[in-house]
Design a protein around this motif. Structure first.
Motif, PDB file in Angstrom:
ATOM      1  N   PHE A  93       0.420  -1.105  -0.013  1.00 38.77           N
ATOM      2  CA  PHE A  93      -0.141   0.484  -0.038  1.00 38.77           C
ATOM      3  C   PHE A  93       0.935   1.414  -0.121  1.00 38.77           C
ATOM      4  CE2 PHE A  93      -3.617   2.228   1.766  1.00 38.77           C
ATOM      5  CZ  PHE A  93      -4.245   2.310   0.706  1.00 38.77           C
ATOM      6  N   ASN A  94       2.468   1.212   0.692  1.00 40.91           N
ATOM      7  CA  ASN A  94       3.195   2.367   0.651  1.00 40.91           C
ATOM      8  C   ASN A  94       3.641   2.319  -1.316  1.00 40.91           C
ATOM      9  OD1 ASN A  94       3.728   3.642   2.393  1.00 40.91           O
ATOM     10  ND2 ASN A  94       4.255   2.372   3.647  1.00 40.91           N
ATOM     11  N   ILE A  95       2.946   1.337  -2.304  1.00 42.03           N
ATOM     12  CA  ILE A  95       3.500   1.448  -3.292  1.00 42.03           C
ATOM     13  C   ILE A  95       2.706   2.014  -4.527  1.00 42.03           C
ATOM     14  CG2 ILE A  95       4.620   0.454  -5.449  1.00 42.03           C
ATOM     15  CD1 ILE A  95       6.795  -1.231  -3.136  1.00 42.03           C
ATOM     16  N   GLY A 111      -4.298 -16.243   3.417  1.00 44.56           N
ATOM     17  CA  GLY A 111      -5.085 -14.612   4.137  1.00 44.56           C
ATOM     18  C   GLY A 111      -4.370 -13.332   3.302  1.00 44.56           C
ATOM     19  N   THR A 112      -3.388 -13.876   2.526  1.00 41.68           N
ATOM     20  CA  THR A 112      -2.617 -12.311   1.970  1.00 41.68           C
ATOM     21  C   THR A 112      -3.799 -12.821   0.500  1.00 41.68           C
ATOM     22  OG1 THR A 112      -0.591 -12.941   2.777  1.00 41.68           O
ATOM     23  CG2 THR A 112      -0.592 -11.683   1.178  1.00 41.68           C
ATOM     24  N   PHE A 113      -3.534 -13.392  -0.163  1.00 40.44           N
ATOM     25  CA  PHE A 113      -4.703 -14.016  -1.167  1.00 40.44           C
ATOM     26  C   PHE A 113      -5.648 -12.883  -0.661  1.00 40.44           C
ATOM     27  CE2 PHE A 113      -7.516 -15.036  -4.170  1.00 40.44           C
ATOM     28  CZ  PHE A 113      -6.802 -15.427  -5.615  1.00 40.44           C
ATOM     29  N   ASN A 114      -6.049 -13.021   0.048  1.00 38.16           N
ATOM     30  CA  ASN A 114      -7.713 -12.148   0.608  1.00 38.16           C
ATOM     31  C   ASN A 114      -7.606 -10.834   0.743  1.00 38.16           C
ATOM     32  OD1 ASN A 114     -10.001 -12.347   1.773  1.00 38.16           O
ATOM     33  ND2 ASN A 114      -9.498 -11.541   3.232  1.00 38.16           N
ATOM     34  N   LEU A 115      -6.132 -10.031   1.336  1.00 33.36           N
ATOM     35  CA  LEU A 115      -5.881  -9.099   1.209  1.00 33.36           C
ATOM     36  C   LEU A 115      -5.905  -8.631  -0.222  1.00 33.36           C
ATOM     37  CD1 LEU A 115      -4.515  -6.425   3.426  1.00 33.36           C
ATOM     38  CD2 LEU A 115      -2.550  -7.820   2.250  1.00 33.36           C
ATOM     39  N   ILE A 116      -5.422  -9.013  -0.528  1.00 32.03           N
ATOM     40  CA  ILE A 116      -4.610  -8.318  -1.847  1.00 32.03           C
ATOM     41  C   ILE A 116      -6.044  -8.680  -3.580  1.00 32.03           C
ATOM     42  CG2 ILE A 116      -4.239  -8.747  -3.873  1.00 32.03           C
ATOM     43  CD1 ILE A 116      -1.442  -9.693  -2.812  1.00 32.03           C
ATOM     44  N   VAL A 118      -8.966  -9.332  -2.334  1.00 37.21           N
ATOM     45  CA  VAL A 118     -10.718  -8.581  -1.383  1.00 37.21           C
ATOM     46  C   VAL A 118     -10.390  -7.117  -1.018  1.00 37.21           C
ATOM     47  CG1 VAL A 118     -12.493  -9.027  -0.471  1.00 37.21           C
ATOM     48  CG2 VAL A 118     -11.360 -11.208  -1.460  1.00 37.21           C
ATOM     49  N   THR A 119      -9.538  -7.432   0.012  1.00 39.83           N
ATOM     50  CA  THR A 119      -9.881  -6.064   0.750  1.00 39.83           C
ATOM     51  C   THR A 119      -8.851  -4.660  -0.054  1.00 39.83           C
ATOM     52  OG1 THR A 119      -8.746  -7.391   3.112  1.00 39.83           O
ATOM     53  CG2 THR A 119      -8.456  -5.027   2.972  1.00 39.83           C
ATOM     54  N   MET A 120      -7.974  -5.350  -0.737  1.00 42.93           N
ATOM     55  CA  MET A 120      -7.235  -3.659  -1.562  1.00 42.93           C
ATOM     56  C   MET A 120      -7.938  -4.119  -2.720  1.00 42.93           C
ATOM     57  SD  MET A 120      -3.257  -4.941  -1.199  1.00 42.93           S
ATOM     58  CE  MET A 120      -2.854  -3.364  -0.917  1.00 42.93           C
ATOM     59  N   GLY A 124      -9.358   0.362  -4.212  1.00 41.91           N
ATOM     60  CA  GLY A 124      -9.291   0.774  -5.728  1.00 41.91           C
ATOM     61  C   GLY A 124      -7.753  -0.332  -6.107  1.00 41.91           C
ATOM     62  N   ILE A 125      -7.549  -1.310  -5.838  1.00 46.36           N
ATOM     63  CA  ILE A 125      -6.382  -0.762  -6.608  1.00 46.36           C
ATOM     64  C   ILE A 125      -6.282  -2.757  -6.822  1.00 46.36           C
ATOM     65  CG2 ILE A 125      -3.862  -2.315  -5.992  1.00 46.36           C
ATOM     66  CD1 ILE A 125      -3.397  -0.096  -3.896  1.00 46.36           C
ATOM     67  N   GLN A 126      -6.344  -2.730  -8.481  1.00 43.37           N
ATOM     68  CA  GLN A 126      -6.888  -4.486  -8.768  1.00 43.37           C
ATOM     69  C   GLN A 126      -5.830  -5.374  -8.791  1.00 43.37           C
ATOM     70  OE1 GLN A 126      -7.816  -2.541 -12.576  1.00 43.37           O
ATOM     71  NE2 GLN A 126     -10.064  -2.930 -12.133  1.00 43.37           N
TER      72      GLN A 126
END
Length: 213
Positions: A93-95, A111-116, A118-120, A124-126
């Protein structure tokens, strides 16, 4: 730069005691730190002086541990976060911000898959996920003009697929973006992603890094 064995860095890295100082890294348990004047505190808030004033922001013990991990990885600097997921989030998110795009290996911790994915995505980050075994053509096709970072895991949790760090780093750098590698499973004892072209390395230290998980 002098190189040391990992065993030496595990014990000695990140901390060099002076005369009369503790041989091992001390555990500083204070949340706040004392200063003689409000002017001294003001310099810290204004980033005009180095020091500690609140452990949520910085703590001597955390800084020593971060320096030890940076030494083990062969990195320039490091910081501790509240969790491995927080580390991945901050790294990305800093990039990448709203309107940007990320390329990620599809074989990563759930958890990282979900972070990227779904959460991100809500921010607005695809993302475009690619198999770590994808062809060079498929990897190249995943990039967009607004791609800001590439993400993967050295050894995926729990699939245990191995990322070709050199290949993903070359693709990322060809597009002028960094490769972020989660090195939790391998630890710097098993693999140092910086040596293979990675730009940022993250860890969940409650797994192999601390030896109890």
């Amino acid at each position: 730069m002098q190189h040391y064995r990992p065993e030496t860095l595990c014990v000695q890295g990140g901390y060099t005691p002076g005369n009369g100082e503790p041989r091992q890294i001390p555990i500083v348990q204070s949340t706040t730190f004392k200063y003689a004047t409000s002017q001294d505190m003001g310099k810290l808030f204004d980033l005009e002086a180095n020091g500690y004033f609140y452990s949520r922001l910085q703590n001597p013990t955390c800084d020593y541990v971060a320096a030890k991990i940076a030494a083990l990885e062969g990195g320039t600097a490091a910081m501790l976060t509240s969790s491995g997921q927080a580390a991945n989030f901050f790294a990305l998110f800093n990039i990448a911000t709203c309107g940007d795009h990320i390329v990620s290996s599809s074989s990563i911790y759930g958890g990282t898959f979900n972070l990227i994915a779904v959460t991100m995505a809500k921010m607005g980050i695809q993302v475009t996920f690619v198999s770590p075994d994808c062809s060079d053509e498929e990897l190249e096709a995943a990039f967009r003009p607004n791609t800001k970072a590439v993400f993967g895991e050295t050894i995926a949790n729990p699939a245990l697929t191995v990322l070709d760090i050199e290949r993903f780093a070359a693709a990322a750098h060809a597009h002028g973006v960094p490769l972020i590698v989660d090195n939790t499973f391998a630890t710097p004892v098993g693999c140092r992603p910086f040596d293979w072209g990675a730009d940022i390395v993250t860890h969940s230290t409650t797994k192999y890094m601390d030896g109890h998980g």
